[in-house]
Design a protein around this motif. Structure first.
Motif, PDB file in Angstrom:
ATOM      1  N   VAL A  63       0.848  -1.191   0.000  1.00 43.33           N
ATOM      2  CA  VAL A  63       0.000   0.000   0.000  1.00 43.33           C
ATOM      3  C   VAL A  63       0.885   1.243   0.000  1.00 43.33           C
ATOM      4  O   VAL A  63       1.848   1.318   0.760  1.00 43.33           O
ATOM      5  N   ASP A  64       0.574   2.207  -0.849  1.00 41.46           N
ATOM      6  CA  ASP A  64       1.267   3.501  -0.907  1.00 41.46           C
ATOM      7  C   ASP A  64       2.781   3.354  -1.107  1.00 41.46           C
ATOM      8  O   ASP A  64       3.553   4.166  -0.602  1.00 41.46           O
ATOM      9  N   GLY A  65       3.213   2.308  -1.794  1.00 41.84           N
ATOM     10  CA  GLY A  65       4.632   2.141  -2.087  1.00 41.84           C
ATOM     11  C   GLY A  65       5.478   1.698  -0.905  1.00 41.84           C
ATOM     12  O   GLY A  65       6.702   1.720  -0.982  1.00 41.84           O
ATOM     13  N   LYS A  66       4.852   1.288   0.200  1.00 41.57           N
ATOM     14  CA  LYS A  66       5.620   0.877   1.382  1.00 41.57           C
ATOM     15  C   LYS A  66       6.448  -0.373   1.110  1.00 41.57           C
ATOM     16  O   LYS A  66       7.601  -0.465   1.524  1.00 41.57           O
ATOM     17  N   ALA A  67       5.869  -1.350   0.419  1.00 43.97           N
ATOM     18  CA  ALA A  67       6.606  -2.578   0.114  1.00 43.97           C
ATOM     19  C   ALA A  67       7.766  -2.288  -0.842  1.00 43.97           C
ATOM     20  O   ALA A  67       8.850  -2.854  -0.687  1.00 43.97           O
ATOM     21  N   ASN A  68       7.567  -1.415  -1.813  1.00 51.70           N
ATOM     22  CA  ASN A  68       8.644  -1.059  -2.743  1.00 51.70           C
ATOM     23  C   ASN A  68       9.797  -0.373  -2.014  1.00 51.70           C
ATOM     24  O   ASN A  68      10.963  -0.657  -2.281  1.00 51.70           O
ATOM     25  N   ALA A  69       9.475   0.508  -1.082  1.00 51.24           N
ATOM     26  CA  ALA A  69      10.513   1.203  -0.316  1.00 51.24           C
ATOM     27  C   ALA A  69      11.294   0.211   0.549  1.00 51.24           C
ATOM     28  O   ALA A  69      12.525   0.292   0.647  1.00 51.24           O
ATOM     29  N   GLU A  70      10.582  -0.752   1.145  1.00 48.93           N
ATOM     30  CA  GLU A  70      11.261  -1.760   1.959  1.00 48.93           C
ATOM     31  C   GLU A  70      12.140  -2.656   1.088  1.00 48.93           C
ATOM     32  O   GLU A  70      13.248  -3.022   1.474  1.00 48.93           O
ATOM     33  N   LEU A  71      11.657  -2.992  -0.108  1.00 46.03           N
ATOM     34  CA  LEU A  71      12.449  -3.819  -1.038  1.00 46.03           C
ATOM     35  C   LEU A  71      13.742  -3.109  -1.419  1.00 46.03           C
ATOM     36  O   LEU A  71      14.815  -3.725  -1.421  1.00 46.03           O
ATOM     37  N   ILE A  72      13.667  -1.823  -1.734  1.00 42.98           N
ATOM     38  CA  ILE A  72      14.863  -1.059  -2.108  1.00 42.98           C
ATOM     39  C   ILE A  72      15.867  -1.046  -0.951  1.00 42.98           C
ATOM     40  O   ILE A  72      17.059  -1.268  -1.150  1.00 42.98           O
ATOM     41  N   ALA A  73      15.383  -0.848   0.270  1.00 43.48           N
ATOM     42  CA  ALA A  73      16.275  -0.845   1.438  1.00 43.48           C
ATOM     43  C   ALA A  73      16.903  -2.221   1.657  1.00 43.48           C
ATOM     44  O   ALA A  73      18.092  -2.331   1.974  1.00 43.48           O
ATOM     45  N   LEU A  74      16.119  -3.271   1.468  1.00 42.98           N
ATOM     46  CA  LEU A  74      16.597  -4.639   1.662  1.00 42.98           C
ATOM     47  C   LEU A  74      17.669  -5.005   0.636  1.00 42.98           C
ATOM     48  O   LEU A  74      18.713  -5.568   0.980  1.00 42.98           O
TER      49      LEU A  74
END
Length: 76
Positions: free
Chosen positions: A35-46
């Motif tokens: 939701v709201d790009g939260k998973a994408n942001a976490e993926l980039i950090a990971l």
């Protein structure tokens, strides 16, 4: 410049990034909801943490709204 293909599973209990044992698709389990790009942001950090790169060098090349994503890593 390196590009990896990642299959994402959001809403997991823990966050992890697994290298492919066979084939070329990485598996990312993310705590964040899609939701709201939260998973994408976490993926980039990971991905940045796994490859020892700053987050600014990691970007989504394609698949921002799907489960299969192409992640691009610029070598510093």
């Amino acid at each position: 410049m390196k590009t990896i293909q990642v299959k994402v599973k959001p809403n997991a209990r823990t966050s992890s990034l697994q290298e492919p044992s066979e084939g070329t698709v990485w598996l990312a389990q993310l705590k964040s909801p899609p939701v709201d790009g939260k998973a994408n942001a976490e993926l980039i950090a990971l991905v940045a943490r796994h490859f020892g790169q700053p987050k600014s060098t990691v970007s989504l090349k394609s698949g921002a709204t799907g489960r299969l994503k192409l992640v691009q890593i610029a070598e510093v």
